[in-house]
Design a protein around this motif. Structure first.
Motif, short mmCIF file in Angstrom:
data_model
loop_
_atom_site.label_atom_id
_atom_site.label_comp_id
_atom_site.label_asym_id
_atom_site.label_seq_id
_atom_site.Cartn_x
_atom_site.Cartn_y
_atom_site.Cartn_z
N ASN A 167 1.07 -1.70 -0.20
CA ASN A 167 0.07 0.33 0.20
C ASN A 167 1.17 0.99 -0.31
OD1 ASN A 167 -1.77 1.96 0.76
ND2 ASN A 167 -2.97 0.59 1.24
N TRP A 220 -4.05 12.41 -6.18
CA TRP A 220 -5.05 11.04 -6.12
C TRP A 220 -5.93 10.79 -5.64
CZ3 TRP A 220 -5.55 6.49 -3.28
CH2 TRP A 220 -6.12 5.57 -3.87
N ALA A 253 0.48 3.85 -12.40
CA ALA A 253 0.24 2.91 -10.74
C ALA A 253 -1.13 3.51 -10.52
CB ALA A 253 0.96 2.48 -9.79
N LEU A 254 -1.26 5.02 -10.42
CA LEU A 254 -2.42 5.54 -9.63
C LEU A 254 -2.84 5.29 -10.76
CD1 LEU A 254 -0.13 8.23 -7.36
CD2 LEU A 254 -1.04 6.20 -7.04
N ARG A 272 -3.61 3.25 -13.27
CA ARG A 272 -4.48 2.66 -13.35
C ARG A 272 -5.72 2.02 -12.42
NH1 ARG A 272 -0.09 0.00 -14.51
NH2 ARG A 272 0.90 -0.19 -12.74
N GLU A 273 -4.79 2.80 -10.94
CA GLU A 273 -6.00 2.36 -10.25
C GLU A 273 -7.42 2.83 -10.15
OE1 GLU A 273 -5.71 2.05 -5.12
OE2 GLU A 273 -4.17 1.91 -6.69
N GLN A 280 -9.96 0.54 -12.38
CA GLN A 280 -10.61 -0.29 -11.44
C GLN A 280 -11.71 0.56 -10.90
OE1 GLN A 280 -7.47 -1.65 -10.33
NE2 GLN A 280 -6.69 -2.52 -11.92
N ARG A 281 -12.08 1.56 -10.74
CA ARG A 281 -13.26 1.93 -9.72
C ARG A 281 -14.40 2.40 -10.30
NH1 ARG A 281 -11.76 4.49 -4.86
NH2 ARG A 281 -9.28 4.63 -3.62
#
Length: 236
Positions: free
Chosen positions: A76, A102, A228-229, A231-232, A235-236
């Motif tokens: 995390n 983010w 990475a951020l 991409r997250e 996914q939300r």
């Protein structure tokens, strides 16, 4: 008095046929002495910046290596950022800027992915530039001394030679023995100017390259974190 005693000690312990820098300084015109003194102080400050920058960059590089290795191994990112609490690590500040942006975008009911990508990239890009500016904040003095130092020394030389020729006119004597000491003292000002400028130029070029390399490293870190951020967010 201190300079005179030092000059005497040097002259006793050295061959009289060699130049004595302290005597050259003491016998120079007051204007030339002021220029020499200023250049010597500039040289001292140049070496202070060189040593402090080397120590600082070494410390920053080691801290950044440690931070980055742990950051990508963390499960995390936000928890890792809070646990580390390394506000002085440039990588940590870049990551903090990206994670803060983010969080703001992730808290929105309707996420604008394109806008979020741009805002996160801008936040980290701004942090990268700010950290690079902090690292290079004192390098401008090296550039200034490197470019101006020889000309300041040359001004002292010109003034000293003018004064030597004035003494020739006053004494009505053009003998080399009359003019040579004054010219030697005047040329010594140029030598001190070069003494201050040469290491300043070398250090500025080398350190600017190191700052640019570290800035590129921070930008690569920011690009990787940006991927990475975002991409997250998708996914939300």
């Amino acid at each position: 008095m201190t300079f005179e005693m030092l000059a005497s000690a040097i002259s006793i312990g050295s061959d009289s046929n060699h130049l004595n820098p302290i005597e050259l300084f003491l016998h120079a015109d007051i204007v030339v002495q002021a220029i020499m003194g200023g250049l010597l102080l500039a040289s001292l400050w140049v070496w202070t910046i060189i040593i402090s920058f080397m120590l600082r960059m070494g410390s920053v590089a080691r801290a950044s290596d440690d931070y980055e290795d742990g950051f990508w191994e963390a499960q995390n990112f936000e928890a890792y950022q809070k646990d580390r609490r390394r506000g002085d690590v440039p990588m940590g500040k870049v990551a903090g800027a990206g994670l803060a942006e983010w969080r703001r975008n992730a808290s929105m009911k309707q996420i604008d992915l394109e806008g979020a990508r741009e805002r996160i990239a801008m936040a980290m890009g701004s942090s990268v530039g700010e950290e690079a500016d902090k690292l290079s904040s004192r390098l401008n003095f090296l550039a200034t001394v490197g470019s101006v130092g020889p000309f300041v020394g040359l001004f002292g030389t010109v003034w000293g030679i003018m004064n030597s020729f004035f003494q020739i006119g006053q004494q009505q004597n053009s003998s080399l023995a009359v003019v040579a000491p004054g010219i030697s003292e005047a040329l010594f000002a140029t030598a001190i100017g070069l003494f201050a400028a040469i290491p300043a130029v070398i250090a500025y070029n080398r350190f600017s390259h190191r700052v640019n390399m570290f800035e590129s490293r921070m930008q690569r870190f920011a690009d990787k974190l940006h991927s990475a951020l975002t991409r997250e967010l998708e996914q939300r």
